[in-house]
Every structure is written in structure tokens, then in C-alpha cells.
Scaffold this motif. Structure first.
Motif, PDB file in Angstrom:
ATOM      1  N   ARG A 134      75.213 -71.693 -84.445  1.00 55.30           N
ATOM      2  CA  ARG A 134      76.672 -71.607 -84.274  1.00 55.30           C
ATOM      3  C   ARG A 134      77.026 -70.568 -83.204  1.00 55.30           C
ATOM      4  O   ARG A 134      77.893 -70.822 -82.368  1.00 55.30           O
ATOM      5  N   ILE A 135      76.349 -69.435 -83.221  1.00 58.75           N
ATOM      6  CA  ILE A 135      76.617 -68.393 -82.222  1.00 58.75           C
ATOM      7  C   ILE A 135      76.342 -68.920 -80.820  1.00 58.75           C
ATOM      8  O   ILE A 135      77.135 -68.712 -79.899  1.00 58.75           O
ATOM      9  N   SER A 136      75.252 -69.628 -80.659  1.00 57.31           N
ATOM     10  CA  SER A 136      74.905 -70.199 -79.359  1.00 57.31           C
ATOM     11  C   SER A 136      75.975 -71.183 -78.885  1.00 57.31           C
ATOM     12  O   SER A 136      76.388 -71.157 -77.719  1.00 57.31           O
ATOM     13  N   ILE A 137      76.445 -72.027 -79.795  1.00 56.08           N
ATOM     14  CA  ILE A 137      77.486 -73.003 -79.452  1.00 56.08           C
ATOM     15  C   ILE A 137      78.776 -72.294 -79.054  1.00 56.08           C
ATOM     16  O   ILE A 137      79.415 -72.656 -78.062  1.00 56.08           O
ATOM     17  N   ILE A 138      79.161 -71.283 -79.818  1.00 56.63           N
ATOM     18  CA  ILE A 138      80.381 -70.530 -79.512  1.00 56.63           C
ATOM     19  C   ILE A 138      80.288 -69.927 -78.115  1.00 56.63           C
ATOM     20  O   ILE A 138      81.223 -70.054 -77.308  1.00 56.63           O
ATOM     21  N   LEU A 139      79.161 -69.273 -77.816  1.00 54.32           N
ATOM     22  CA  LEU A 139      79.021 -68.615 -76.512  1.00 54.32           C
ATOM     23  C   LEU A 139      79.013 -69.617 -75.360  1.00 54.32           C
ATOM     24  O   LEU A 139      79.584 -69.346 -74.296  1.00 54.32           O
ATOM     25  N   LYS A 140      78.405 -70.776 -75.562  1.00 52.19           N
ATOM     26  CA  LYS A 140      78.428 -71.815 -74.524  1.00 52.19           C
ATOM     27  C   LYS A 140      79.847 -72.314 -74.293  1.00 52.19           C
ATOM     28  O   LYS A 140      80.271 -72.507 -73.148  1.00 52.19           O
ATOM     29  N   ASN A 141      80.585 -72.533 -75.389  1.00 50.09           N
ATOM     30  CA  ASN A 141      81.970 -73.000 -75.267  1.00 50.09           C
ATOM     31  C   ASN A 141      82.855 -71.973 -74.568  1.00 50.09           C
ATOM     32  O   ASN A 141      83.680 -72.325 -73.721  1.00 50.09           O
ATOM     33  N   LYS A 153      82.133 -72.055 -70.838  1.00 46.70           N
ATOM     34  CA  LYS A 153      82.772 -73.209 -70.185  1.00 46.70           C
ATOM     35  C   LYS A 153      84.282 -73.001 -70.045  1.00 46.70           C
ATOM     36  O   LYS A 153      84.857 -73.231 -68.980  1.00 46.70           O
ATOM     37  N   LYS A 154      84.922 -72.586 -71.139  1.00 45.75           N
ATOM     38  CA  LYS A 154      86.373 -72.399 -71.122  1.00 45.75           C
ATOM     39  C   LYS A 154      86.773 -71.268 -70.175  1.00 45.75           C
ATOM     40  O   LYS A 154      87.818 -71.356 -69.518  1.00 45.75           O
ATOM     41  N   SER A 155      85.962 -70.253 -70.095  1.00 48.67           N
ATOM     42  CA  SER A 155      86.247 -69.145 -69.174  1.00 48.67           C
ATOM     43  C   SER A 155      86.213 -69.626 -67.729  1.00 48.67           C
ATOM     44  O   SER A 155      87.075 -69.251 -66.923  1.00 48.67           O
ATOM     45  N   LYS A 156      85.233 -70.455 -67.410  1.00 49.38           N
ATOM     46  CA  LYS A 156      85.138 -70.992 -66.047  1.00 49.38           C
ATOM     47  C   LYS A 156      86.369 -71.831 -65.714  1.00 49.38           C
ATOM     48  O   LYS A 156      86.951 -71.691 -64.635  1.00 49.38           O
ATOM     49  N   THR A 172      84.054 -62.242 -70.719  1.00 47.32           N
ATOM     50  CA  THR A 172      84.265 -62.984 -71.965  1.00 47.32           C
ATOM     51  C   THR A 172      82.989 -63.012 -72.814  1.00 47.32           C
ATOM     52  O   THR A 172      83.061 -62.895 -74.039  1.00 47.32           O
ATOM     53  N   LYS A 173      81.834 -63.122 -72.166  1.00 49.30           N
ATOM     54  CA  LYS A 173      80.587 -63.108 -72.943  1.00 49.30           C
ATOM     55  C   LYS A 173      80.424 -61.772 -73.669  1.00 49.30           C
ATOM     56  O   LYS A 173      80.095 -61.740 -74.857  1.00 49.30           O
ATOM     57  N   LYS A 174      80.655 -60.682 -72.956  1.00 56.09           N
ATOM     58  CA  LYS A 174      80.513 -59.360 -73.575  1.00 56.09           C
ATOM     59  C   LYS A 174      81.500 -59.176 -74.723  1.00 56.09           C
ATOM     60  O   LYS A 174      81.149 -58.627 -75.768  1.00 56.09           O
ATOM     61  N   SER A 206      80.241 -58.941 -78.655  1.00 54.07           N
ATOM     62  CA  SER A 206      80.662 -57.753 -79.406  1.00 54.07           C
ATOM     63  C   SER A 206      81.452 -58.148 -80.651  1.00 54.07           C
ATOM     64  O   SER A 206      81.232 -57.606 -81.744  1.00 54.07           O
ATOM     65  N   MET A 207      82.363 -59.100 -80.497  1.00 56.64           N
ATOM     66  CA  MET A 207      83.177 -59.545 -81.634  1.00 56.64           C
ATOM     67  C   MET A 207      82.313 -60.215 -82.691  1.00 56.64           C
ATOM     68  O   MET A 207      82.475 -59.957 -83.898  1.00 56.64           O
ATOM     69  N   ILE A 208      81.387 -61.043 -82.273  1.00 59.79           N
ATOM     70  CA  ILE A 208      80.486 -61.714 -83.219  1.00 59.79           C
ATOM     71  C   ILE A 208      79.683 -60.680 -83.993  1.00 59.79           C
ATOM     72  O   ILE A 208      79.573 -60.755 -85.222  1.00 59.79           O
ATOM     73  N   ARG A 209      79.126 -59.707 -83.286  1.00 61.09           N
ATOM     74  CA  ARG A 209      78.356 -58.645 -83.962  1.00 61.09           C
ATOM     75  C   ARG A 209      79.223 -57.887 -84.955  1.00 61.09           C
ATOM     76  O   ARG A 209      78.796 -57.574 -86.068  1.00 61.09           O
ATOM     77  N   ALA A 210      80.453 -57.572 -84.554  1.00 60.54           N
ATOM     78  CA  ALA A 210      81.359 -56.826 -85.423  1.00 60.54           C
ATOM     79  C   ALA A 210      81.689 -57.624 -86.680  1.00 60.54           C
ATOM     80  O   ALA A 210      81.715 -57.070 -87.793  1.00 60.54           O
TER      81      ALA A 210
END
Length: 94
Positions: A49-56, A59-62, A71-73, A77-81
């Protein structure tokens, strides 16, 4: 001496920060619901799920022309928190 434009921009940033806090509160409430539906602490980290979120997010950031490094950072950070939040708030079901 601080430029008046900078003062105004900082006021806008402060308002935006308030909006972000409201969004984080809403996200926390949703994460609380997720926690209640997990049976085991080992279920908290879902690497797929984390991998999918980061890929999405990438893409959306681009598409939105946002710096993908920023946005990745932020999301990592938010996921870890929130993973930390889940571990601190997970209660074993009886």
C-alpha cells in the motif's frame, strides 16, 4: 528590516498551515477507524500500500507540476508519522 511582501506572504502561509492542521485532524480520525479494523500489530505496516501511495503521489505531483522530491519527502514523513501513531494507539482486541 523585513519586506512587507514577505509579511503578507507569511500570513497566507499561516492560514494555509491552519487548513493543513484541519486536514491532518480528519486524516487522524480516518486512521483511528483503520486501527479499529486491524487485528494484529503486524498489520499496521503494509509495504504494498505504501508503494502504491508513493507512486500515485509521484504521478499526481507531475501532473500538477509540483516538485516530486518535495511531495515524496512529505508523504514518506507523513506515512512514518501515522505508522508511529498506529503503533502507539493499537489496542489488542479481546
Amino acid at each position: 528590516m523585513i519586506n512587507k511582501n514577505i509579511i503578507q506572504i507569511r500570513k497566507e502561509l499561516d492560514k494555509l498551515d491552519d487548513s493543513l492542521l484541519a486536514i491532518i485532524k480528519k486524516r487522524s480520525l480516518l486512521v483511528d477507524k483503520v486501527i479499529k479494523n486491524k487485528n494484529f500489530k503486524k498489520d499496521i505496516i503494509d509495504k504494498k500500500r505504501i508503494s502504491i501511495i508513493l507512486k500515485n503521489i509521484h504521478k499526481k505531483s507531475k501532473v500538477k507540476k509540483i516538485d516530486t522530491t518535495i511531495t515524496k519527502k512529505i508523504w514518506v514523513s507523513m506515512i512514518r508519522a501515522f505508522i508511529d501513531y498506529e503503533f502507539r494507539n493499537f489496542k489488542k482486541k479481546k
